[in-house]
Design a protein around this motif. Structure first.
Motif, PDB file in Angstrom:
ATOM      1  N   PRO A  42      -3.214  40.462 124.322  1.00  0.00           N
ATOM      2  CA  PRO A  42      -3.154  39.813 123.006  1.00  0.00           C
ATOM      3  C   PRO A  42      -1.787  40.041 122.365  1.00  0.00           C
ATOM      4  CG  PRO A  42      -5.229  40.979 123.265  1.00  0.00           C
ATOM      5  CD  PRO A  42      -4.385  41.351 124.456  1.00  0.00           C
ATOM      6  N   LYS A  43      -1.193  38.970 121.862  1.00  0.00           N
ATOM      7  CA  LYS A  43       0.159  39.089 121.317  1.00  0.00           C
ATOM      8  C   LYS A  43       0.499  37.865 120.484  1.00  0.00           C
ATOM      9  CE  LYS A  43       2.284  37.012 125.443  1.00  0.00           C
ATOM     10  NZ  LYS A  43       3.312  37.161 126.500  1.00  0.00           N
ATOM     11  N   VAL A  44       1.621  37.983 119.744  1.00  0.00           N
ATOM     12  CA  VAL A  44       2.221  36.860 119.029  1.00  0.00           C
ATOM     13  C   VAL A  44       3.696  36.819 119.409  1.00  0.00           C
ATOM     14  CG1 VAL A  44       2.880  35.922 116.798  1.00  0.00           C
ATOM     15  CG2 VAL A  44       0.605  36.893 117.097  1.00  0.00           C
ATOM     16  N   ASP A  45       4.112  35.752 120.060  1.00  0.00           N
ATOM     17  CA  ASP A  45       5.518  35.573 120.439  1.00  0.00           C
ATOM     18  C   ASP A  45       6.111  34.446 119.600  1.00  0.00           C
ATOM     19  OD1 ASP A  45       5.481  37.559 122.345  1.00  0.00           O
ATOM     20  OD2 ASP A  45       5.061  36.192 124.025  1.00  0.00           O
ATOM     21  N   ILE A  46       7.280  34.684 119.060  1.00  0.00           N
ATOM     22  CA  ILE A  46       7.954  33.689 118.220  1.00  0.00           C
ATOM     23  C   ILE A  46       9.120  33.091 118.994  1.00  0.00           C
ATOM     24  CG2 ILE A  46       9.221  33.298 116.077  1.00  0.00           C
ATOM     25  CD1 ILE A  46       7.682  35.595 114.841  1.00  0.00           C
ATOM     26  N   TYR A  47       9.095  31.775 119.123  1.00  0.00           N
ATOM     27  CA  TYR A  47      10.194  31.041 119.754  1.00  0.00           C
ATOM     28  C   TYR A  47      10.869  30.163 118.694  1.00  0.00           C
ATOM     29  CZ  TYR A  47       7.959  32.635 124.037  1.00  0.00           C
ATOM     30  OH  TYR A  47       7.416  33.420 125.026  1.00  0.00           O
ATOM     31  N   GLN A  48      11.883  29.459 119.108  1.00  0.00           N
ATOM     32  CA  GLN A  48      12.691  28.710 118.139  1.00  0.00           C
ATOM     33  C   GLN A  48      11.871  27.648 117.409  1.00  0.00           C
ATOM     34  OE1 GLN A  48      16.207  26.970 119.822  1.00  0.00           O
ATOM     35  NE2 GLN A  48      16.901  26.081 117.885  1.00  0.00           N
ATOM     36  N   ASP A  49      11.028  26.929 118.145  1.00  0.00           N
ATOM     37  CA  ASP A  49      10.294  25.822 117.532  1.00  0.00           C
ATOM     38  C   ASP A  49       8.787  26.015 117.544  1.00  0.00           C
ATOM     39  OD1 ASP A  49      12.677  24.372 117.079  1.00  0.00           O
ATOM     40  OD2 ASP A  49      12.676  23.718 119.178  1.00  0.00           O
ATOM     41  N   SER A  50       8.320  27.178 117.920  1.00  0.00           N
ATOM     42  CA  SER A  50       6.876  27.368 118.020  1.00  0.00           C
ATOM     43  C   SER A  50       6.519  28.843 117.949  1.00  0.00           C
ATOM     44  CB  SER A  50       6.337  26.761 119.322  1.00  0.00           C
ATOM     45  OG  SER A  50       6.870  27.454 120.443  1.00  0.00           O
ATOM     46  N   VAL A  51       5.243  29.094 117.701  1.00  0.00           N
ATOM     47  CA  VAL A  51       4.664  30.442 117.740  1.00  0.00           C
ATOM     48  C   VAL A  51       3.561  30.423 118.795  1.00  0.00           C
ATOM     49  CG1 VAL A  51       3.378  32.193 116.466  1.00  0.00           C
ATOM     50  CG2 VAL A  51       5.190  30.894 115.324  1.00  0.00           C
ATOM     51  N   PHE A  52       3.606  31.397 119.696  1.00  0.00           N
ATOM     52  CA  PHE A  52       2.647  31.465 120.802  1.00  0.00           C
ATOM     53  C   PHE A  52       1.766  32.701 120.595  1.00  0.00           C
ATOM     54  CE2 PHE A  52       1.801  32.921 125.291  1.00  0.00           C
ATOM     55  CZ  PHE A  52       0.838  31.949 125.554  1.00  0.00           C
ATOM     56  N   THR A  53       0.462  32.470 120.498  1.00  0.00           N
ATOM     57  CA  THR A  53      -0.493  33.548 120.252  1.00  0.00           C
ATOM     58  C   THR A  53      -1.499  33.618 121.395  1.00  0.00           C
ATOM     59  OG1 THR A  53      -0.304  33.175 117.864  1.00  0.00           O
ATOM     60  CG2 THR A  53      -2.177  34.482 118.624  1.00  0.00           C
ATOM     61  N   VAL A  54      -1.788  34.841 121.846  1.00  0.00           N
ATOM     62  CA  VAL A  54      -2.771  35.071 122.903  1.00  0.00           C
ATOM     63  C   VAL A  54      -3.912  35.904 122.334  1.00  0.00           C
ATOM     64  CG1 VAL A  54      -3.211  36.071 125.176  1.00  0.00           C
ATOM     65  CG2 VAL A  54      -1.004  34.985 124.698  1.00  0.00           C
ATOM     66  N   LEU A  55      -5.122  35.438 122.542  1.00  0.00           N
ATOM     67  CA  LEU A  55      -6.327  36.153 122.109  1.00  0.00           C
ATOM     68  C   LEU A  55      -7.255  36.323 123.300  1.00  0.00           C
ATOM     69  CD1 LEU A  55      -7.131  34.102 118.882  1.00  0.00           C
ATOM     70  CD2 LEU A  55      -5.916  36.277 118.983  1.00  0.00           C
ATOM     71  N   LYS A  56      -8.002  37.442 123.302  1.00  0.00           N
ATOM     72  CA  LYS A  56      -9.047  37.651 124.291  1.00  0.00           C
ATOM     73  C   LYS A  56     -10.401  37.373 123.642  1.00  0.00           C
ATOM     74  CE  LYS A  56      -6.673  39.430 127.820  1.00  0.00           C
ATOM     75  NZ  LYS A  56      -6.670  38.862 129.182  1.00  0.00           N
ATOM     76  N   THR A  57     -11.199  36.526 124.273  1.00  0.00           N
ATOM     77  CA  THR A  57     -12.551  36.301 123.787  1.00  0.00           C
ATOM     78  C   THR A  57     -13.506  37.256 124.502  1.00  0.00           C
ATOM     79  OG1 THR A  57     -12.978  34.593 125.452  1.00  0.00           O
ATOM     80  CG2 THR A  57     -12.045  33.885 123.346  1.00  0.00           C
ATOM     81  N   ALA A  58     -14.641  37.515 123.888  1.00  0.00           N
ATOM     82  CA  ALA A  58     -15.606  38.444 124.474  1.00  0.00           C
ATOM     83  C   ALA A  58     -17.023  37.966 124.189  1.00  0.00           C
ATOM     84  CB  ALA A  58     -15.406  39.853 123.913  1.00  0.00           C
ATOM     85  N   ALA A  59     -17.889  38.195 125.149  1.00  0.00           N
ATOM     86  CA  ALA A  59     -19.310  37.878 124.990  1.00  0.00           C
ATOM     87  C   ALA A  59     -20.120  38.936 125.723  1.00  0.00           C
ATOM     88  CB  ALA A  59     -19.631  36.490 125.538  1.00  0.00           C
ATOM     89  N   TYR A  60     -21.230  39.356 125.120  1.00  0.00           N
ATOM     90  CA  TYR A  60     -22.061  40.400 125.716  1.00  0.00           C
ATOM     91  C   TYR A  60     -23.309  39.772 126.320  1.00  0.00           C
ATOM     92  CZ  TYR A  60     -24.363  44.894 126.325  1.00  0.00           C
ATOM     93  OH  TYR A  60     -24.963  45.999 126.869  1.00  0.00           O
ATOM     94  N   HIS A  61     -23.591  40.124 127.573  1.00  0.00           N
ATOM     95  CA  HIS A  61     -24.757  39.596 128.282  1.00  0.00           C
ATOM     96  C   HIS A  61     -25.811  40.695 128.350  1.00  0.00           C
ATOM     97  CE1 HIS A  61     -22.388  36.073 129.427  1.00  0.00           C
ATOM     98  NE2 HIS A  61     -21.417  36.918 129.730  1.00  0.00           N
ATOM     99  N   GLN A  62     -26.864  40.515 127.560  1.00  0.00           N
ATOM    100  CA  GLN A  62     -27.892  41.541 127.406  1.00  0.00           C
ATOM    101  C   GLN A  62     -28.590  41.856 128.714  1.00  0.00           C
ATOM    102  OE1 GLN A  62     -28.654  43.092 124.377  1.00  0.00           O
ATOM    103  NE2 GLN A  62     -29.962  44.436 125.575  1.00  0.00           N
ATOM    104  N   ASP A  63     -28.855  40.842 129.529  1.00  0.00           N
ATOM    105  CA  ASP A  63     -29.617  41.044 130.759  1.00  0.00           C
ATOM    106  C   ASP A  63     -28.919  42.007 131.708  1.00  0.00           C
ATOM    107  OD1 ASP A  63     -31.424  39.294 129.717  1.00  0.00           O
ATOM    108  OD2 ASP A  63     -30.724  37.570 130.882  1.00  0.00           O
ATOM    109  N   HIS A  64     -27.599  41.896 131.802  1.00  0.00           N
ATOM    110  CA  HIS A  64     -26.851  42.724 132.755  1.00  0.00           C
ATOM    111  C   HIS A  64     -26.067  43.847 132.074  1.00  0.00           C
ATOM    112  CE1 HIS A  64     -27.802  39.606 135.664  1.00  0.00           C
ATOM    113  NE2 HIS A  64     -27.279  38.702 134.873  1.00  0.00           N
ATOM    114  N   GLU A  65     -26.126  43.911 130.748  1.00  0.00           N
ATOM    115  CA  GLU A  65     -25.383  44.913 129.975  1.00  0.00           C
ATOM    116  C   GLU A  65     -23.892  44.880 130.345  1.00  0.00           C
ATOM    117  OE1 GLU A  65     -27.213  48.709 130.501  1.00  0.00           O
ATOM    118  OE2 GLU A  65     -28.952  48.213 129.259  1.00  0.00           O
ATOM    119  N   THR A  66     -23.340  43.672 130.339  1.00  0.00           N
ATOM    120  CA  THR A  66     -21.930  43.506 130.689  1.00  0.00           C
ATOM    121  C   THR A  66     -21.216  42.696 129.608  1.00  0.00           C
ATOM    122  OG1 THR A  66     -22.444  41.502 131.984  1.00  0.00           O
ATOM    123  CG2 THR A  66     -22.365  43.606 133.169  1.00  0.00           C
TER     124      THR A  66
END
Length: 332
Positions: A74-98
């Motif tokens: 996860p990060k925020v990178d700033i370039y000359q004409d744009s901003v680039f952001t990385v996010l991690k999504t997460a989901a919990y699966h009850q059946d497998h506890e993962t």
């Protein structure tokens, strides 16, 4: 090309307006009009597909490489004409506890916002419709989409943290119950791996989240209006809460694992004492019987009628005495 584009729409004054279906024509129309912005959503683009999009939007090659390769922190990178952001999504699966982890990238420019998702765990399914119902928020421009995505991802973190806490409470009660199942250490370690994987998604996001709240030309993120900084501050506050919960879970799991290993060690010591006590009880009659089995001519009480029962009584007496001794010492 059409398969990777989830949706593409033009927004002015917080409302979606009709526009060309082709993203190139839509981008040209927005830039020519000088107001509004284009929101394009992509899903798992290939290198060739994304190259065509990046050429149209003029994205930085390093950001393009990260967006296609994925597996970024996860990060925020700033370039000359744009901003680039990385996010991690997460989901919990009850059946497998993962916990399953996905990835979201957001490109932010003065007249566009582009979301790129990787993996099945995408929280953006209903986000566009929810935002379109809040024109006052969308009126802040493409950065409003960035805020909404960050807020949704962090809310998802809160849900996962709550599920992990609930399952950890159940696991703790089960492990320390009198009839606990075998393989507890493996279950704890497996659960800890899920928490550590989740932590890798939440902890690195704190610095980028705080960066989006800062003002001043030297520290602020371009294309993020000052009116949106309180919104990003709220996201950072929620993320801090998530990180506190995750850190607490990680620490508690370490304590549970240590306690379980101590329990196993104590149980093994108890088992060894019991084995040693029973071995001692078996050794006395074995020794006496072994001596009388040597067939020597001159042995005590060998020719007495009461010699055989006397030896048996001695064996029984010694065994009873040892049993009481071990019982009093807690070995049996």
């Amino acid at each position: 090309m059409a398969g990777m584009i989830v949706d593409c729409g033009i927004y002015r004054d917080g409302k979606r307006v009709p526009g060309p279906e082709d993203f190139s024509d839509a981008l040209a129309e927005v830039r020519a009009a000088g107001n509004g912005f284009l929101w394009i959503g992509l899903a798992d683009p290939t290198t060739e597909e994304f190259d065509h999009v990046s050429d149209e939007f003029g994205l930085h090659p390093l950001a393009v490489e990260d967006a296609v390769t994925a597996h970024q922190r996860p990060k925020v990178d700033i370039y000359q004409d744009s901003v680039f952001t990385v996010l991690k999504t997460a989901a919990y699966h009850q059946d497998h506890e993962t916990v399953s982890i996905g990835e979201l990238m957001i490109f932010l420019g003065d007249s566009y916002v582009m979301t790129v998702r990787h993996g099945p765990e995408s929280p953006l399914k209903d986000l566009r419709a929810e935002l379109e119902a809040q024109p006052e928020l969308l009126a802040h421009g493409p950065a409003a989409v960035l805020y909404a995505v960050c807020d949704l991802v962090v809310d998802q973190y809160l849900d996962v943290a709550t599920e992990l806490q609930t399952d950890l409470d159940e696991l703790e009660a089960e492990i320390f119950s009198p009839g606990r199942s075998r393989g507890a250490a493996e279950r704890i370690y497996g659960f800890k791996r899920q928490v550590v994987g989740f932590r890798k998604a939440t902890f690195p996001l704190m610095e980028p989240a705080l960066r989006l709240t800062r003002a001043g030309d030297e520290v602020r993120v371009p294309f993020v209006a000052g009116a949106l900084r309180p919104y990003f501050r709220d996201v950072a506050d929620h993320l801090a809460k998530v990180n506190e919960v995750v850190e607490s879970l990680d620490r508690l799991l370490s304590d549970i694992l240590s306690a379980n290993l101590a329990q196993v060690s104590v149980q093994q010591n108890d088992d060894m004492r019991k084995i040693s006590a029973w071995a001692a009880l078996a050794a006395v009659p074995t020794m006496i019987a072994g001596i009388y089995g040597m067939n020597f001519e001159h042995m005590p009480e060998l020719r007495q009628a009461w010699g055989y029962p006397a030896v048996l009584l001695v064996m029984a007496g010694v065994c009873v005495g040892l049993h009481r001794l071990f019982k009093r010492a807690g070995w049996l």
